[in-house]
Write an enzyme that holds these catalytic residues in place. Sequence first.
Site, short mmCIF file in Angstrom:
data_model
loop_
_atom_site.label_atom_id
_atom_site.label_comp_id
_atom_site.label_asym_id
_atom_site.label_seq_id
_atom_site.Cartn_x
_atom_site.Cartn_y
_atom_site.Cartn_z
N ASP A 1 1.06 3.14 8.41
CA ASP A 1 0.54 3.35 7.07
C ASP A 1 0.43 1.95 6.46
OD1 ASP A 1 -0.05 4.95 4.69
OD2 ASP A 1 1.75 4.01 3.92
N THR B 1 -0.04 0.61 3.16
CA THR B 1 0.65 0.18 1.94
C THR B 1 2.16 0.24 2.09
OG1 THR B 1 -1.21 1.03 0.71
CG2 THR B 1 0.78 0.54 -0.54
#
Length: 672
Positions: free
Chosen positions: A364, A366
Amino acid sequence: MDEHHGHHQEHQGGQHGHHGGHGGHADHAAVFRDKFWLSLALSVPVVFASHMVAELFGYHVPSWAAWIPPVLGTVVFAYGGWPFLSGAVAELRGRQPGMMTLVALAITVAFVASGLTTLGVGGLNLDFWWELALLVVIMLLGHWLEMRALGQASGALDALAELLPDTAERIGADGTIEPVSLAELRVGDLVLVRSGGRVPADGVITEGTAELDESMITGESRAVRREPGDRVVAGTVATDSAVRVRVAAVGTDTALAGIQRLVEEAQTSRSRAQALADRAAAALFWFALVAGVLTFAVWSLIGDATTAVERTVTVLVIACPHALGLAIPLVIAISTSMSAKAGILVKDRLALERMRTVDAVLFDKTGTLTVGRPAVTDSVGAEGFTAEEAVRLAAAAETDSEHPLAKAIVAAADDVPTAREFRSLTGRGVQATVDGATIAVGGPALLREHGLEALPETAEWQARGATVLHVLRNGRAIGALALADEIRPESRSAIEALHANGIRVVMITGDSRAVAESVAADLGVDEVFAEVLPADKDSAVAELQARGHRVAMVGDGVNDAPALARADVGIAIGAGTDVAIESAGVVLASDDPRGVLAVRRLSVASYRKMRQNLVWATGYNVLTVPLAAGVLAGVGFVLPPAVGAVAMSLSTIVVALNAQLLRRVKLAPSSE
């Protein structure tokens, strides 16, 4: 989560998860711990009062002590052996005899034979009380270690529930505000969400404008501006000002409840996983049973019934895998403690087992590959100002603002001049007086208000997906800054090392494709999923799995929870949110993505040790069982039960020492 094996299944009949999950939680470890210590205390006198042990060590057992083994041995059998007996019933009901059935068979045969010997029935000489007691104690120790090492994770759903506030402030028809519990909220109610408060239910803003931190739901790093008419989601935070929200969904209809359901489904969908030791135990069970039947048949034909029973009992007791019972739990316990020292929290041994087979890692973006907060990445000066001066003046104007972008600008400036008359220009930016000049900092709306064009350098920044802010002095543009989520310095080496191991690296993000592609190009990622909604993150995992990949998902937000649970291995990174940590099989304490490689190294090493131990434990049984059955009786060699028991203890020691060798594996990322 151990799985991680079906978290939500009840721990049936004490069966500790070999086929259906450690359904209960930490309390099962406590049950085995208590049973282990009490059984151990009761076993010591049984062993010392045993004639077999007395003969081995050359001391005399007084006649009054003759009742110690049968009495205490029976207590150990009934109390300590209960989880195995009830677990065997569950395994047999499910037609999957394994470890529990094998242990139950050995302790039951030993109990019955010893009981008949003590009572003088049938002229048997099968005094197995001490063997029975030690067998129960060693098996309890193995199960306790295993339970403790697994650590439970059904807390994911509780952690999600904690994202909601305890109460909501409902606004009555007459404008009065009363605190009510979430259960009392109804669709159509008007609630007040104060600055810094969490939204209690899904709804639509009726009044007020606020920057909402939706990262726990969307994973999006920037706070999002929400105005009247915009939808807001339960669990998100109004960061800067209060809003009034008309409730549109409560309880199980909210987005958060939907994420809860996804986590639950994904957790239960992979409880089919079965551990290696079960397969070995199942094979040994049939091996022991066949060997026992053949032994009895052959000795009944060529000898007498008493010899046949003695041989058969010896075979069944020796076939019980002391070493096998410890082979896996010891490796798990050691690998878990080692990993904890390296900042890797293994919540699910099956996730650790599977990590060695992973061929695609899905990060992922962020907060995982990036820091998760904005930083000034580029700056430019105009009108005779340098980029550094533009940043300094912008920082001065932003000093009093609490906004994340403001903090990033202040952090980027070397020295910040003092500013006066700070004020926020709603929806446009901020303004302050610095050295007698009016300095304003803001986005496109601020430029439009002054009828200015954006600086040419900013076009490329925008194409990359950065946030662009212009700096105005007395209404003229003197510079611009680009702010973007900062890439972690360790991300590059983590991705290079994964590539070196032949692993495909994929990035997933809710950010725009422009932002995602620029980060991916910078890091050398193989594939990008961009603009992915939270509910679709786990379908991205499913898509990779459908292509034949074994997927490890690395994430930190609540919205990653379903994907972490769906992946073959879920790895939560950093201090992340509690829910991501609960849904993951492995948690990395640091924010360093290189920890993913350490998990893989540990997986490969611990699997190798498990296999070595299983080969040793089962190989030992395959050799000693025929000897106990009397295969070499023709040449005058029959394995006495006492020697079989001692050999078994030695086998257990070998397994324990081999497991300790695992400690030599290096886990620190610096060794990359």
